[in-house]
Design an enzyme around this catalytic site. Structure first.
Site, PDB file in Angstrom:
ATOM      1  CG  HIS A 145      -3.842  -3.770   2.957  1.00 23.40           C
ATOM      2  ND1 HIS A 145      -2.913  -3.189   4.110  1.00 23.40           N
ATOM      3  CD2 HIS A 145      -4.246  -2.667   2.585  1.00 23.40           C
ATOM      4  CE1 HIS A 145      -2.692  -1.827   3.832  1.00 23.40           C
ATOM      5  NE2 HIS A 145      -3.836  -1.393   3.020  1.00 23.40           N
ATOM      6  CD  GLU A 188      -1.537  -6.370   5.063  1.00 25.75           C
ATOM      7  OE1 GLU A 188      -1.278  -6.685   3.701  1.00 25.75           O
ATOM      8  OE2 GLU A 188      -1.752  -5.244   5.330  1.00 25.75           O
ATOM      9  CB  CYS A 227      -1.006  -0.153   1.068  1.00 24.78           C
ATOM     10  SG  CYS A 227      -2.385   0.845   0.840  1.00 24.78           S
TER      11      CYS A 227
HETATM   12  N1  GLN Z   1      -2.213   6.873   2.925  1.00 22.09           N
HETATM   13  C1  GLN Z   1      -2.119   5.749   1.438  1.00 22.09           C
HETATM   14  C2  GLN Z   1      -3.412   5.907   0.869  1.00 22.09           C
HETATM   15  O1  GLN Z   1      -4.229   6.524   1.483  1.00 22.09           O
HETATM   16  C3  GLN Z   1      -1.849   4.463   1.790  1.00 22.09           C
HETATM   17  C4  GLN Z   1      -2.666   3.793   2.709  1.00 22.09           C
HETATM   18  C5  GLN Z   1      -2.341   2.395   3.131  1.00 22.09           C
HETATM   19  O2  GLN Z   1      -1.067   2.314   3.379  1.00 22.09           O
HETATM   20  N2  GLN Z   1      -3.290   1.766   3.688  1.00 22.09           N
HETATM   21  O3  GLN Z   1      -3.572   5.696  -0.418  1.00 22.09           O
END
Ligand code: GLN
Length: 546
Positions: free
Chosen positions: A508, A510, A382
């Site tokens: 994600h 995970e 992410c």
């Molecule tokens: N801050 C980033 C976004 O909102 C990544 C978010 C995250 O790592 N879950 O796109």
């Protein structure tokens, strides 16, 4: 008709109700029953999406896009079946529903009260999954500790459900602590007696007592607990500290927790527990042949729960590879261009963690640069993927002020940006991409080699995206967008052509790693790190196999 098991906690918080509930569910599932687990949390937030990870740990996300308590992660990792919004309910959500109904005039002029209106809504939600017909058993974990003011309406709802249902359709398992007093060299039962009394005063009498303890409970002690808590000695279960949470189901099996539960619920059709996959996993986990160090670059590294699912996914992947994965927490705020090689010395792979806001991002970018230049296995999740894109833009494409508009709204190269349709949405929550989205993977890419599939589905929780206006510049210089959303074309996976293992994912992974289904990216990343370590060892750099 589903039967219900409620799990309450007494004496202190952090006793591991989620692990006990998951372990019991696992054993019942292994005996052929259809089980689900849900969690009822007493806080006022409508969901944990707005909670600071420092306070509440990771926010777990389900396929249907619910932002939930991290215990749901345990439920999925143990049971290997997905949960949904229905599996996590907070006081805030209950009140929101009741207040909305009141505003719509649904209560026909009646005074709206905690009892019966709030408790009725709690009961309705507690029975929701049971009423689908999909499950034989619904396990409900009550957040908080018995005696807390805020958990009273939940306990009252449990009391009423127990009163309404036939005795054999609903039981309560109470988890407590048996502290060991060093000075007296004794295990103490009084706190347990008090917490059971407190629960009884609230009208709920536990059927089974599970005792967390650092030392074994002898029969005499079990009898004492049984006598004063008014259960039979066979209903007092020892839950001794385990070396890994994944051993708890096996310990509970030996203690007979599942059998006593089945007996109390009058269930006589069940098989011998099929735990073959589970025990193989445990065997491999406990007998590693190699050891690697993975640098976890994040800004919440002080609190282990903030990266719970990532840490567990490494446990799963470590077992597959029979490799002990030592996670080295490295605070991204402490990394800069002069100390980066010192800070990352001895790592066999780097994982740049998810996150929000600008704190610590420059350190993350430095870490990515180090992994890219030194051909160190890299995995960005992410925000970690977004940092890899920014690093590439700055140091390979030469765009010095490249950034995400999350951190710098006036950058001339917004390589990570909000999509046009998101900009129109004023309410921040409304712009978050949440839950499962399909992604198609390029043939011949590293991602394809990892997943062995063309179409995957993974869970998201973010607002910003790779800016497709710059995509050709990246491709021409060797960054491959190897996975894209099947409908919107948004970039979901990036990798590097000239690197042994460099992958960044906007989603994600995970969140979908389970004991019986370890996530393929984590498995491949650990393998790549292991190969890196072995190659170093062959080159004479000391990193011995254990
Ligand atoms: N801050 C980033 C976004 O909102 C990544 C978010 C995250 O790592 N879950 O796109």
């Amino acid at each position: 008709m589903a039967k219900y098991i409620f799990v309450t906690g007494g004496v202190t918080s952090s006793l591991g109700k989620g692990i006990i509930a998951s372990s019991l569910a696992k054993l019942l599932q292994a005996r052929g029953l259809k089980v689900t687990i849900q969690k009822f949390d007493p806080y006022i937030n409508v969901d944990p999406g707005t909670l600071n990870p420092y306070e509440h740990g990771e926010c777990y996300v389900t396929d249907d896009g619910a932002e939930t308590d991290l215990d749901l992660g345990h439920y999925e990792r143990f049971l290997n079946i997905p949960t949904s919004q229905a599996n996590n309910v907070t006081t805030g959500r209950i009140y929101q529903t009741v207040i909305n109904k009141e505003r719509q005039g649904d209560y026909l002029g009646k005074t709206v009260q905690v009892v019966p209106h709030i408790t009725d809504e709690i009961k309705r939600r507690m029975m929701l999954l049971g009423n689908t017909g999909e499950f034989d058993l619904v396990i409900t974990e009550l957040g908080g500790t018995v005696g807390d003011i805020e958990s009273l309406p939940f306990v009252e709802a449990v009391r009423q459900i127990q009163w309404e249902l036939p005795e054999e359709d609903c039981i309560v398992v109470h988890l407590t602590l048996i502290p060991y007093l060093k000075a007296a060299k004794e295990l103490k039962t009084k706190p347990t007696q008090h917490s059971v009394r407190m629960l009884s005063q609230e009208g709920v009498h536990p059927n089974i007592i599970v005792c967390r303890t650092e030392h074994p409970l002898n029969n005499e002690l079990k009898r004492k607990i049984a006598l004063f808590c008014n259960v039979k000695p066979e209903a007092v279960i020892e839950a001794i500290d385990a070396s890994t949470i994944y051993e708890v189901p096996i310990k509970m099996l030996h203690e007979g927790l599942d059998v006593i539960v089945l007996k109390k619920l009058h269930i006589d059709k069940y098989g011998v527990p099929e735990l073959g996959k589970w025990t193989t996993f445990l065997d491999k986990l406990k007998n590693p042949k190699n050891k690697i160090s993975i640098g976890l670059i994040g800004k919440y590294v002080e609190l282990q729960d903030a990266y719970k699912s990532i840490l567990e996914a490494f446990v799963h992947a470590g077992s597959v590879n029979q490799c002990k994965v030592q996670i080295v927490n490295i605070h991204s705020e402490h990394i800069n261009d002069t100390n980066v090689s010192e800070k990352l010395k001895g790592m066999d792979g780097l994982l740049v963690a998810p996150g929000f806001g600008s704190r610590g991002v420059e350190g993350k970018i430095e870490a990515v640069k180090f992994a890219r230049e030194n051909k160190l296995p890299f995995f960005g999740i992410c925000l970690g993927m977004q940092m890899a894109v920014i690093e590439f833009a700055r140091n390979v494409l030469g765009w010095a002020d490249a950034h995400s508009t999350e951190m710098n709204s006036s950058t001339t190269r917004p390589v990570i940006a909000l999509m046009e349709e998101q900009k129109k949405v004023k309410n921040k929550g409304g712009t978050m991409r949440l839950g499962a989205y399909p992604c198609s993977i390029n043939d011949g890419s590293l991602a394809h080699c990892i997943y062995q599939k063309e179409i995957i589905s993974e869970r998201h929780r973010h607002r910003w995206e790779f800016n497709n206006n710059f995509i050709n510049d990246f491709i021409n210089s060797g960054m491959i967008p190897s996975g894209k959303n099947t409908e919107s074309g948004l970039v979901e996976i990036i990798e590097l052509a000239n690197h042994p293992f460099f992958i960044g994912v906007q989603y994600h992974p995970e969140l979908k790693s389970t004991v019986e289904n370890p996530h393929p990216i984590f498995v491949s990343f650990v393998r790549a790190a292991k190969e890196h370590a072995l190659a170093l060892a062959n080159d004479g750099v000391s990193k011995a196999a254990i």
